[in-house]
Write a protein that holds these residues in place. Structure first.
Motif, PDB file in Angstrom:
ATOM      1  N   VAL A 198       0.861  -1.138  -0.056  1.00 26.07           N
ATOM      2  CA  VAL A 198       0.372   0.074   0.003  1.00 26.07           C
ATOM      3  C   VAL A 198       0.911   1.201  -0.057  1.00 26.07           C
ATOM      4  O   VAL A 198       1.831   1.151   0.698  1.00 26.07           O
ATOM      5  CB  VAL A 198      -0.965   0.099   1.149  1.00 26.07           C
ATOM      6  N   CYS A 215      -0.158   3.491  -9.000  1.00 19.96           N
ATOM      7  CA  CYS A 215      -1.011   2.476  -8.918  1.00 19.96           C
ATOM      8  C   CYS A 215      -0.511   1.316  -9.727  1.00 19.96           C
ATOM      9  O   CYS A 215      -0.849  -0.027  -9.371  1.00 19.96           O
ATOM     10  CB  CYS A 215      -2.273   3.026  -9.797  1.00 19.96           C
ATOM     11  N   ARG A 273      -0.329  -2.501  -4.529  1.00 17.38           N
ATOM     12  CA  ARG A 273      -1.524  -3.319  -4.545  1.00 17.38           C
ATOM     13  C   ARG A 273      -2.656  -2.414  -4.488  1.00 17.38           C
ATOM     14  O   ARG A 273      -3.840  -2.254  -4.936  1.00 17.38           O
ATOM     15  CB  ARG A 273      -1.537  -4.283  -3.543  1.00 17.38           C
ATOM     16  N   ARG A 274      -2.443  -1.300  -3.376  1.00 16.34           N
ATOM     17  CA  ARG A 274      -3.399  -0.579  -3.235  1.00 16.34           C
ATOM     18  C   ARG A 274      -2.970   1.149  -2.995  1.00 16.34           C
ATOM     19  O   ARG A 274      -1.638   0.944  -2.168  1.00 16.34           O
ATOM     20  CB  ARG A 274      -4.330  -0.810  -2.105  1.00 16.34           C
ATOM     21  N   ALA A 298      -3.801   4.769  -1.364  1.00 15.52           N
ATOM     22  CA  ALA A 298      -4.809   5.575  -0.519  1.00 15.52           C
ATOM     23  C   ALA A 298      -4.494   7.277  -0.950  1.00 15.52           C
ATOM     24  O   ALA A 298      -3.411   7.401  -0.439  1.00 15.52           O
ATOM     25  CB  ALA A 298      -4.766   5.320   0.689  1.00 15.52           C
ATOM     26  N   SER A 330      -9.113   9.702  -8.546  1.00 10.50           N
ATOM     27  CA  SER A 330      -8.879   8.309  -8.027  1.00 10.50           C
ATOM     28  C   SER A 330      -9.918   7.316  -8.415  1.00 10.50           C
ATOM     29  O   SER A 330      -9.651   5.867  -8.411  1.00 10.50           O
ATOM     30  CB  SER A 330      -8.988   8.386  -6.528  1.00 10.50           C
ATOM     31  N   ASN A 368      -7.695   0.155  -7.976  1.00  9.00           N
ATOM     32  CA  ASN A 368      -6.870  -0.302  -6.668  1.00  9.00           C
ATOM     33  C   ASN A 368      -6.509   1.194  -5.979  1.00  9.00           C
ATOM     34  O   ASN A 368      -5.463   1.181  -5.248  1.00  9.00           O
ATOM     35  CB  ASN A 368      -5.776  -0.994  -7.210  1.00  9.00           C
ATOM     36  N   ALA A 369      -7.265   2.060  -6.229  1.00  5.05           N
ATOM     37  CA  ALA A 369      -7.032   3.557  -5.700  1.00  5.05           C
ATOM     38  C   ALA A 369      -8.279   3.846  -4.761  1.00  5.05           C
ATOM     39  O   ALA A 369      -9.345   3.632  -5.438  1.00  5.05           O
ATOM     40  CB  ALA A 369      -6.761   4.706  -6.565  1.00  5.05           C
ATOM     41  N   GLU A 370      -8.263   4.593  -3.767  1.00  6.17           N
ATOM     42  CA  GLU A 370      -9.414   4.935  -2.876  1.00  6.17           C
ATOM     43  C   GLU A 370      -9.146   6.229  -2.347  1.00  6.17           C
ATOM     44  O   GLU A 370      -7.715   6.525  -2.041  1.00  6.17           O
ATOM     45  CB  GLU A 370      -9.900   3.998  -2.129  1.00  6.17           C
ATOM     46  N   ILE A 374      -6.511   0.392   5.061  1.00  4.68           N
ATOM     47  CA  ILE A 374      -6.054   0.633   3.768  1.00  4.68           C
ATOM     48  C   ILE A 374      -5.077  -0.527   3.258  1.00  4.68           C
ATOM     49  O   ILE A 374      -4.650  -0.479   2.219  1.00  4.68           O
ATOM     50  CB  ILE A 374      -5.431   2.185   3.601  1.00  4.68           C
TER      51      ILE A 374
END
Length: 472
Positions: free
Chosen positions: A11, A118, A122-123, A125, A139, A144-146, A470
């Motif tokens: 992350v 990205c 893996r993720r 934030a 995003s 895989n983005a938040e 996250i």
């Protein structure tokens, strides 16, 4: 722009601050807390504002933390007008060109950075200032983005502005009874439009983060969870404040110790009033005169930070040899203080000042950074709100927490605060039994805030919860 980390990570976090001191400061402090959990943080703003954030950070050195990466996003030149102390509305309208430029020009380079991260994480934030919500919309282009909205103002101020909405959707809810306060004069029309342009994009967020603490304003944080969800699931709030370091060694680190701290060392415990109106507030010459005389007449020891408000680019005039001294004091004023007061004309180490044992009170504009820092170290406040959320923060301090006195009434904001009123307010805080009781409550609150960051404390648990969320 610095290249992002290339190796694959579980992350990564991108911080997207609003380019103004009180906002840069909070997200850089938050970067320190997150990076301590082994999560790489990418702090993304213009080169000028990255430099500002790193230069002014207090309590730690961002250059010593290897997993905080600064990305200098390209930003074309923008107007840098001076502050206008004579303006009836004290909101720093001179910063508007910098804010507009950031929203207009940082979106594309931010998107490129997000796309790059990205591809390796893996993720990702994205933690963005609530006024930089274009980052949330961007995003949505990546599975895989938040995004998470970071709120730089108090929950009290935020819930106050939404009280009608909360009341209409929860008719049986008992709301706290506090003095009503008009928000007229808090902002300019231009800034109100700027806020509106970003508000719509908050719908893309997956959660909210608050620089606050349950022991400070848990009742108002709870109110924010009562807001209608507009058909979406109710978003989780994480309350992770105060973000500023709560233990200060006072040695100044690599920058050395500021001379004002040496002066404070010579003062008795809890005897000094700290006076500062933040980085963006301006006072007229007439108001400076009245404040100066009121401080002197109070016969209380004080340290006063008196400097011009920030410009949109604080480095724009650093090589200007024709600088004119701003904010002149009465003739021979400083000489006549005879050690009872000290005036600081440059950037002051506020965290170290507030943490110093000689500080017994803070005459403040009530910006949320200043409020949280003051409360962290158990220092009561004398309130002098200037703009934005500050009038509401002043009510929180004086009427709800009861750890401060009012010096400037918001209803009389267009009037000069006379020296007699300054004298009375300062003496009330620093030299009366009532003031001692406020200081005792402030010290108790400071202890509870520090406890929130100990093992099992609410702020520590919320930060760990957010990291786990996250990293899921």
């Amino acid at each position: 722009m610095e290249n992002p980390v290339r190796e694959t990570v579980t992350v990564a976090i991108i911080m997207v601050p609003l380019p103004a001191q009180g906002h840069l400061n909070q997200l850089l402090h938050f970067s320190r807390l997150i990076s301590s959990h082994g999560v790489p943080v990418h702090f993304a703003t213009s080169a000028t504002h990255n430099r500002q954030a790193k230069t002014r950070i207090q309590g730690w050195d961002p250059l010593t933390i290897s997993n905080i990466h600064f990305h200098d996003l390209p930003l074309p030149p923008f107007p840098v007008p001076p502050p206008d102390p004579k303006s009836r509305n004290k909101f720093p309208a001179h910063l508007q060109p910098a804010l507009d430029a950031a929203v207009l020009h940082l979106r594309q380079p931010f998107s490129a950075l997000l796309r790059s991260l990205c591809s390796t994480a893996r993720r990702v934030a994205v933690i963005h200032d609530g006024l930089m919500s274009f980052a949330a919309e961007e995003s949505t282009a990546h599975p895989n983005a938040e995004a998470y909205a970071f709120h730089c103002i108090s929950a009290f101020a935020s819930s106050s502005s939404k009280m009608d909405l909360i009341r209409s959707s929860n008719k049986e809810l008992k709301l706290p009874i506090l003095p009503a306060i008009s928000l007229e004069g808090c902002f300019t029309d231009q800034f109100a439009d700027f806020k509106s342009s970003q508000k719509e994009m908050l719908k893309y967020d997956a959660g909210h983060l608050y620089n606050s603490c349950q022991v400070v304003e848990g009742e108002f944080l709870d109110l924010l969870t009562k807001l209608p969800s507009n058909g979406k699931r109710q978003l989780r709030p994480w309350v992770v404040g105060p973000l500023n370091p709560i233990i200060i060694d006072g040695h100044g680190g690599s920058r050395g110790r500021h001379e004002c701290l040496e002066w404070l060392d010579k003062q008795p415990p809890r005897s000094v009033l700290y006076v500062s109106f933040g980085s963006n507030s301006s006072l007229t010459e007439e108001q400076i005169y009245e404040l100066a005389m009121g401080l002197k007449q109070s016969e209380q020891t004080f340290i006063w930070v008196l400097r011009e408000a920030d410009r949109g680019d604080i480095f724009a005039r650093e090589n200007d040899v024709k600088k004119i001294e701003k904010y002149k004091l009465p003739e021979n004023y400083e000489l006549g203080l005879n050690g009872v007061g000290m005036v600081v004309r440059d950037w002051a180490p506020q965290l170290e000042i507030l943490a110093h044992q000689s500080i017994g009170g803070f005459l403040s504009h009530c910006g949320w950074n200043s409020c949280m820092e003051s409360m962290s170290f158990g220092v009561p406040l004398a309130t002098w709100p200037m703009h934005s959320d500050q009038p509401l923060n002043a009510v929180l301090v004086t009427e709800y927490l009861k750890i401060g006195v009012q010096v400037r009434e918001w209803a009389r904001r267009e009037e000069i605060v006379g020296s007699a009123d300054v004298e009375v307010g300062v003496r009330r805080l620093m030299g009366t039994e009532e003031g001692k009781e406020m200081r005792s409550r402030a010290e108790e609150l400071g202890g509870a805030i520090r406890e929130a960051w100990s093992e099992g404390g609410s702020s520590r648990e919320d930060l760990e919860s957010f990291i786990a969320h996250i990293s899921r």
